[in-house]
Every structure is written in C-alpha cells, then in structure tokens.
Enzyme design. Sequence first.
Site, PDB file in Angstrom:
ATOM      1  N   LYS A 144       1.207  -0.704   0.069  1.00  0.00           N
ATOM      2  CA  LYS A 144      -0.135  -0.111   0.107  1.00  0.00           C
ATOM      3  C   LYS A 144       1.161   1.036  -0.260  1.00  0.00           C
ATOM      4  CE  LYS A 144      -3.707   1.679   2.823  1.00  0.00           C
ATOM      5  NZ  LYS A 144      -4.541   1.655   3.923  1.00  0.00           N
ATOM      6  N   PHE A 154       2.094  -6.020   2.619  1.00  0.00           N
ATOM      7  CA  PHE A 154       0.857  -6.995   4.012  1.00  0.00           C
ATOM      8  C   PHE A 154       0.794  -8.236   2.875  1.00  0.00           C
ATOM      9  CE2 PHE A 154      -0.987  -2.613   3.902  1.00  0.00           C
ATOM     10  CZ  PHE A 154      -1.304  -2.694   4.848  1.00  0.00           C
ATOM     11  N   GLU A 155       0.628  -9.426   4.118  1.00  0.00           N
ATOM     12  CA  GLU A 155      -0.108 -10.588   2.966  1.00  0.00           C
ATOM     13  C   GLU A 155      -0.985 -10.142   1.966  1.00  0.00           C
ATOM     14  OE1 GLU A 155      -2.653 -13.361   4.978  1.00  0.00           O
ATOM     15  OE2 GLU A 155      -3.720 -11.712   6.519  1.00  0.00           O
ATOM     16  N   LEU A 156      -0.613 -11.224   1.057  1.00  0.00           N
ATOM     17  CA  LEU A 156      -1.975 -10.738  -0.154  1.00  0.00           C
ATOM     18  C   LEU A 156      -3.050 -11.485   0.106  1.00  0.00           C
ATOM     19  CD1 LEU A 156      -1.571  -9.941  -3.348  1.00  0.00           C
ATOM     20  CD2 LEU A 156      -0.729 -11.885  -4.005  1.00  0.00           C
ATOM     21  N   LEU A 157      -4.179 -11.134  -0.744  1.00  0.00           N
ATOM     22  CA  LEU A 157      -5.343 -11.178  -0.252  1.00  0.00           C
ATOM     23  C   LEU A 157      -5.795 -11.560  -1.141  1.00  0.00           C
ATOM     24  CD1 LEU A 157      -6.314 -10.050   3.144  1.00  0.00           C
ATOM     25  CD2 LEU A 157      -5.504 -12.011   2.844  1.00  0.00           C
ATOM     26  N   ASP A 189     -13.846   2.053   9.132  1.00  0.00           N
ATOM     27  CA  ASP A 189     -14.381   2.231   8.158  1.00  0.00           C
ATOM     28  C   ASP A 189     -15.008   0.349   7.716  1.00  0.00           C
ATOM     29  OD1 ASP A 189     -14.954   2.961   4.827  1.00  0.00           O
ATOM     30  OD2 ASP A 189     -13.076   3.133   4.216  1.00  0.00           O
TER      31      ASP A 189
END
Length: 148
Positions: free
Chosen positions: A8, A58-61, A105
């Site tokens: 990100k 981050f981990e890939l989702l 959010d």
Amino acid sequence: EKNNIAIKIINNEEQIKKQSLKEFDILKSLNEKNINNNIPILKIFDLFEFRGHICLTFELLGTNLYEYCKLNSFKPLSLRQVKIISKQMFSALKFIHENGITHCDLKLENVLFSLGSTEKIRLIDFGTACRNDDEHFNYIQSRYYRAP
C-alpha cells in the site's frame, strides 16, 4: 523463502503519512496480540519509505466481498457462507474492540477473502482506525457508503 506480498503506497501529504504510521502501529500491535493468527485481521509485515511515500507491506489476499458479490451478479450468498463469514467478522470485531480499537470504515470492500477461498476472510484497511482513548474524527464513514 520468497512470498508474494501486497504493498500500500501512501500519498506523501503530511496528514495522510501521519495516519499511515498510525495504521502501521495499530496493525502491528493487533498482530502481536493475534499470536496464533486465528483472528481474521490483516497481517502487516513492515513499512519503508520510497521517494517520500510511506509504503506498507501486507500479506497478499484475494478479492473483496463487494467484488465477489458483483462477479456473482449479486446473487445471495449461501446460508453456509453467511454463517462462516459472519462468525469471522464478529470474531475480528470483538478482538479489535477488546484491544481498544475502532475500525471506522467497515464496508464490503474492506473484507477480503484469503487467496483461493470464498469463505476464509480478513478484515483490512485500518487507515482510519483509532484507539478508543485517542482523538476521534468527527467523520468516520466512507464517502460513498453509509453503514446501516
């Protein structure tokens, strides 16, 4: 060992950078308390700066819940899926609440499936999250979505 990750990249506007550091701090703290990784919240790995931009790893989702519904022409989820996803969501929300965090959010786009799954989820995007004892924003809803 090589693993794919998600990155990100944060706009380098000062206030947004400050908020991204807060997101990193909140997720790192939650991840440390999620010892067995059994709570379905996003795993964050690290942060770095590139050309003045903060980058979070981050981990890939997989796909988000909204896109999944859209791909299926908004046909209702099976009762089994609803039960499994709801149980995980309640588990994640209970966990962050017990740790003094408000997500701020919650929406379908911030619920992602694990890669290769249409039942196992992760709650993501803690970019506007805040600690319950911190200063709160007056505006905590997404611009295009109003929670019921």
